[in-house]
Design a protein around this motif. Structure first.
Motif, PDB file in Angstrom:
ATOM      1  N   THR A 258       6.130  -7.818  -4.593  1.00 26.69           N
ATOM      2  CA  THR A 258       4.413  -8.748  -4.379  1.00 26.69           C
ATOM      3  C   THR A 258       4.720  -9.861  -4.599  1.00 26.69           C
ATOM      4  O   THR A 258       5.951 -10.820  -5.583  1.00 26.69           O
ATOM      5  CB  THR A 258       4.271  -8.663  -5.451  1.00 26.69           C
ATOM      6  OG1 THR A 258       3.620  -7.553  -5.754  1.00 26.69           O
ATOM      7  CG2 THR A 258       2.951  -9.673  -6.328  1.00 26.69           C
ATOM      8  N   PRO A 309       5.895  -5.406  -8.408  1.00 27.27           N
ATOM      9  CA  PRO A 309       4.254  -4.868  -8.456  1.00 27.27           C
ATOM     10  C   PRO A 309       4.277  -4.960  -9.975  1.00 27.27           C
ATOM     11  O   PRO A 309       3.348  -5.632 -10.309  1.00 27.27           O
ATOM     12  CB  PRO A 309       4.161  -4.233  -7.664  1.00 27.27           C
ATOM     13  CG  PRO A 309       5.450  -4.099  -6.894  1.00 27.27           C
ATOM     14  CD  PRO A 309       6.838  -4.527  -7.084  1.00 27.27           C
ATOM     15  N   GLN A 330      -1.242 -13.348  -3.151  1.00 21.60           N
ATOM     16  CA  GLN A 330      -0.625 -12.592  -3.355  1.00 21.60           C
ATOM     17  C   GLN A 330      -0.126 -12.194  -1.828  1.00 21.60           C
ATOM     18  O   GLN A 330      -1.378 -11.837  -1.736  1.00 21.60           O
ATOM     19  CB  GLN A 330      -1.394 -11.634  -5.015  1.00 21.60           C
ATOM     20  CG  GLN A 330      -0.205 -10.717  -5.383  1.00 21.60           C
ATOM     21  CD  GLN A 330      -0.673 -10.499  -6.423  1.00 21.60           C
ATOM     22  OE1 GLN A 330      -0.921 -11.128  -7.436  1.00 21.60           O
ATOM     23  NE2 GLN A 330      -0.981  -9.135  -6.771  1.00 21.60           N
ATOM     24  N   ASP A 332       1.778  -8.590   0.008  1.00 21.94           N
ATOM     25  CA  ASP A 332       2.405  -6.925  -0.375  1.00 21.94           C
ATOM     26  C   ASP A 332       3.318  -7.834   0.490  1.00 21.94           C
ATOM     27  O   ASP A 332       4.076  -7.629   1.202  1.00 21.94           O
ATOM     28  CB  ASP A 332       2.145  -5.497  -0.373  1.00 21.94           C
ATOM     29  CG  ASP A 332       0.731  -5.380  -1.058  1.00 21.94           C
ATOM     30  OD1 ASP A 332       1.317  -5.920  -2.163  1.00 21.94           O
ATOM     31  OD2 ASP A 332       0.043  -4.609  -0.495  1.00 21.94           O
TER      32      ASP A 332
END
Length: 406
Positions: A258, A309, A330, A332
């Motif tokens: 993340t 994460p 934020q 991925d």
């Protein structure tokens, strides 16, 4: 590599986990012999039998326990503190690896329970998970992991369940408060079945020992174990599956991460450097600053942090607490990692750690540990670069006159 892959699509509990690991091949006789080293002030018996659900045959485990208080009378649950649990495990004589795994599971449970009840981990009184059956489930699982000699443990999403559960503190919605906190460490699903599919013990085990299964995971499934639960007639069969997979050694691995970032134009360089330190302390794998030009032509910093994460909540909190930003983006991220090996080399002046990365099955890059080389340089008076070269080429001849001057 030998890896265990957990299929928790119907949840996980302590007894189902122990049953699945026994069914997978953990030696029951050795397991019971090792468990007998635990001094839990009571009589217990491990009852294992074959069982089936939805046509799937596996193992069912029950721990039949009878605990005694100081008066000699039996009672259903013995309320133990984390100190009691730690003493039982560390005084058992079990292998260090087993003790470390079991204590890590109990430590996560203690942290979750402490958060729920507004106390500290050492002051938590375990109720259900302090009973003999739960101690046997957790320590037994740690022993089985050691017996199966797995190099890694992977899991897919964990079903938590739905409805309500009755526990020591009354009727609670599923997931139980401690389970909900522990579920921050892994991917989960909810309401797949109208009961408590994952218990705090099962959640703590996954949180402590498992990592997300890579996608794709290639290899050969050499064995499967099935832990059969006690509930029947459910939308999801009450079954836990654990597979033993032999994988080929890969030069690269894929890791889900993340990334959090924010644009900041009203903090000094000293403040942003302090922010980066706090992000690292909160669990960031890396933190960095980028110079940017914002609207109205203002020079500013883009502050970024990369983390696992399950650590995103902590890193995000540190971001807000130590910066002026009102908002954080934020994303991925996916990281591809070359396989690395760590080793130590002995130079004339001391030991230096060396990291070697591999590509296409061959060494790709070697790097001497900076802190080791720095300490060597400060101790000997040699230039840092020369100490780094000594770490990479410890057997090369060096200027004898230089050695004599040291």
């Amino acid at each position: 590599m030998r890896v265990l892959v957990y299929d928790c699509s119907a949840g996980i509990s302590g007894d189902m986990n122990l049953a699945a690991l026994i069914d997978l091949g953990a030696d029951r006789d050795i397991l019971e012999r090792e468990l007998s080293k635990l001094n839990v002030h009571g009589e217990w018996k491990l009852e294992c039998r074959r069982a089936a659900q939805a046509g799937i045959h596996g193992m069912r485990v029950d721990v039949l326990a009878h605990e005694h208080g100081h008066s000699g009378h039996s009672h259903e649950h013995h309320h133990r503190t984390m100190a009691d649990i730690r003493r039982i495990i560390t005084e058992s004589g079990l292998p260090d690896a087993v003790q470390k795994t079991a204590l890590s599971i109990f430590s996560l449970l203690a942290e979750a329970e402490a958060h729920v009840h507004g106390t500290t981990p050492d002051q938590v009184h375990f109720h259900e998970v302090g009973a003999v059956d739960s101690i046997i489930d957790i320590v037994g699982a740690a022993i089985c992991l050691d017996l199966l000699r797995a190099d890694a443990v992977f899991t897919g999403p964990v079903e938590l369940g739905g409805g309500r559960v009755t526990c020591q503190h009354g009727v609670m919605p599923v997931p139980a408060p401690a389970t909900a906190l522990l579920a921050r460490h892994f991917q989960s699903t909810l309401n797949g079945t109208p009961h408590e599919a994952t218990t705090p013990t099962g959640a703590a085990y996954i949180a402590a020992v498992a990592q997300p299964a890579p996608s794709p995971l290639s290899g050969r499934i050499t064995a499967s174990g099935y832990g059969i639960g006690h509930r029947e007639g459910l939308p999801l069969p009450n079954i836990l599956r654990v597979m033993l997979v032999e994988t080929e050694e890969q030069d690269t691995a894929t890791e889900r991460l993340t990334e959090l970032c924010a644009n900041i134009d009203d903090m000094t360089p000293e403040q942003t450097a302090y922010l980066a330190e706090k992000l690292m302390e909160a669990g960031a794998l890396d933190a960095w600053q980028e110079s940017i030009c914002m609207k109205k032509g203002r020079l500013a910093f883009k502050i970024c942090a990369l983390c696992l994460p399950e650590h995103a909540d902590r890193v995000r909190t540190a971001f807000f607490r130590n910066s002026s930003t009102p908002g954080i983006r934020q994303y991925d991220a996916c990281r591809h990692i070359l396989r690395r090996e760590c080793s130590t080399v002995q130079t004339r002046h001391g030991t230096v750690g060396v990291k070697t990365s591999f590509m296409n099955g061959r060494p790709h890059h070697r790097k001497a540990e900076f802190e080791d080389c720095k300490a060597l340089a400060e101790a000997t008076g040699l230039p840092l670069e020369e100490c780094q070269m000594m770490g990479l080429f410890p057997h090369d001849d060096h200027d004898e006159s230089r050695q004599d001057s040291l």
